[in-house]
Design a protein around this motif. Structure first.
Motif, mmCIF file in Angstrom:
data_model
loop_
_atom_site.group_PDB
_atom_site.id
_atom_site.type_symbol
_atom_site.label_atom_id
_atom_site.label_comp_id
_atom_site.label_asym_id
_atom_site.label_seq_id
_atom_site.Cartn_x
_atom_site.Cartn_y
_atom_site.Cartn_z
ATOM 1 N N GLU A 158 -41.739 24.946 -9.062
ATOM 2 C CA GLU A 158 -42.261 25.347 -8.294
ATOM 3 C C GLU A 158 -41.734 23.902 -6.690
ATOM 4 O O GLU A 158 -41.798 24.901 -5.619
ATOM 5 C CB GLU A 158 -43.840 25.958 -8.349
ATOM 6 C CG GLU A 158 -44.803 26.152 -7.003
ATOM 7 C CD GLU A 158 -44.168 26.781 -5.363
ATOM 8 O OE1 GLU A 158 -43.992 26.826 -4.080
ATOM 9 O OE2 GLU A 158 -42.799 27.835 -6.278
ATOM 10 N N ARG A 161 -39.081 24.527 -6.354
ATOM 11 C CA ARG A 161 -38.798 26.090 -5.117
ATOM 12 C C ARG A 161 -38.761 25.389 -3.818
ATOM 13 O O ARG A 161 -37.800 26.112 -2.864
ATOM 14 C CB ARG A 161 -39.054 26.688 -5.669
ATOM 15 C CG ARG A 161 -38.384 28.016 -4.972
ATOM 16 C CD ARG A 161 -40.096 29.065 -5.415
ATOM 17 N NE ARG A 161 -40.994 29.137 -4.881
ATOM 18 C CZ ARG A 161 -41.057 30.068 -3.630
ATOM 19 N NH1 ARG A 161 -40.358 30.653 -3.032
ATOM 20 N NH2 ARG A 161 -42.302 29.283 -2.628
ATOM 21 N N ASN A 179 -42.004 34.294 -3.441
ATOM 22 C CA ASN A 179 -41.356 34.504 -4.280
ATOM 23 C C ASN A 179 -39.709 34.095 -3.819
ATOM 24 O O ASN A 179 -38.569 34.173 -4.999
ATOM 25 C CB ASN A 179 -41.268 35.680 -5.198
ATOM 26 C CG ASN A 179 -42.708 36.037 -5.555
ATOM 27 O OD1 ASN A 179 -43.653 34.444 -5.609
ATOM 28 N ND2 ASN A 179 -43.113 37.340 -6.397
#
Length: 219
Positions: A158, A161, A179
């Motif tokens: 994460e 990301r 997302n």
């Protein structure tokens, strides 16, 4: 006041497992992830430091330096590194700062000013709030912060990301939706007029509502 997004990451000098670090000079023109731990020889942190070492090539590829911090002396970090390798197969391959006097934890608002000035005698629970991760840009501004309880291991996928999003949106007037992952559509920010957007994105966009303009992610 807690450190806010876009505030300057405080500079400091500290001893680390790779020698003395003056933070801003050490960063240079790179991005940085500074992530903290409440104490050496703690179970969740042991797993995190090893995972971060295995994932270091992914951070390198994005121009991001890694810097760990734990509220114990550097000498303890060296012994802890052996345990980290035993558990995860990988010892830390990035500097780990010693913060035995709690100065950096206080500087970054992870511990209160009245927490004292020594790690001696303090338990992990005493330092439980030293579980924050900062993403810092080349301009030395804080771009993102995430704080975790001691019982929840961090998801460094994460973090990658989020860095992909932050780096993309630092270069272009774009945002990323919920997302979002690399290759997904991105959002044209509201400050860009439709007229300007047509010049920037001649292929057009789709707008399920007028204020949400989705466009293919630029190369």
């Amino acid at each position: 006041m807690p450190l806010a997004i876009n505030s300057t990451a405080p500079d400091f000098m500290a001893q680390s497992t790779e020698g003395t670090i003056r933070f801003h000079d050490w960063m240079g023109d790179s991005w940085c992830v500074l992530f903290s731990h409440p104490k050496d020889f703690t179970p969740v942190c042991t797993t995190e430091l090893g995972v971060m070492a295995r994932m270091k090539p992914e951070f390198d590829r994005r121009g991001v330096k890694l810097l760990g911090l734990s509220i114990d002396p550097v000498e303890d970090h060296a012994r802890w590194s052996a345990d980290i390798k035993t558990v995860t197969g990988q010892a830390p391959n990035y500097p780990l700062i010693g913060d035995a006097n709690l100065k950096i934890a206080k500087l970054y608002d992870m511990l209160p000013a009245d927490a004292g000035d020594s790690a001696t005698g303090r338990t992990a629970m005493d330092n439980a709030t030293a579980r924050t991760l900062f993403v810092i840009g080349p301009d030395k501004k804080i771009k993102l912060t995430i704080s975790y309880p001691m019982t929840t291991g961090r998801d460094f996928n994460e973090v990658l990301r989020a860095i992909d999003s932050v780096q993309l949106t630092a270069r272009q007037p774009l945002a990323t939706p919920a997302n979002w992952e690399q290759g997904d559509d991105v959002v044209i920010v509201p400050s860009v007029s439709d007229e300007e957007a047509r010049k920037r994105f001649p292929e057009g966009w789709r707008a399920p509502v007028p204020y949400l303009r989705l466009v293919e992610m630029p190369n």
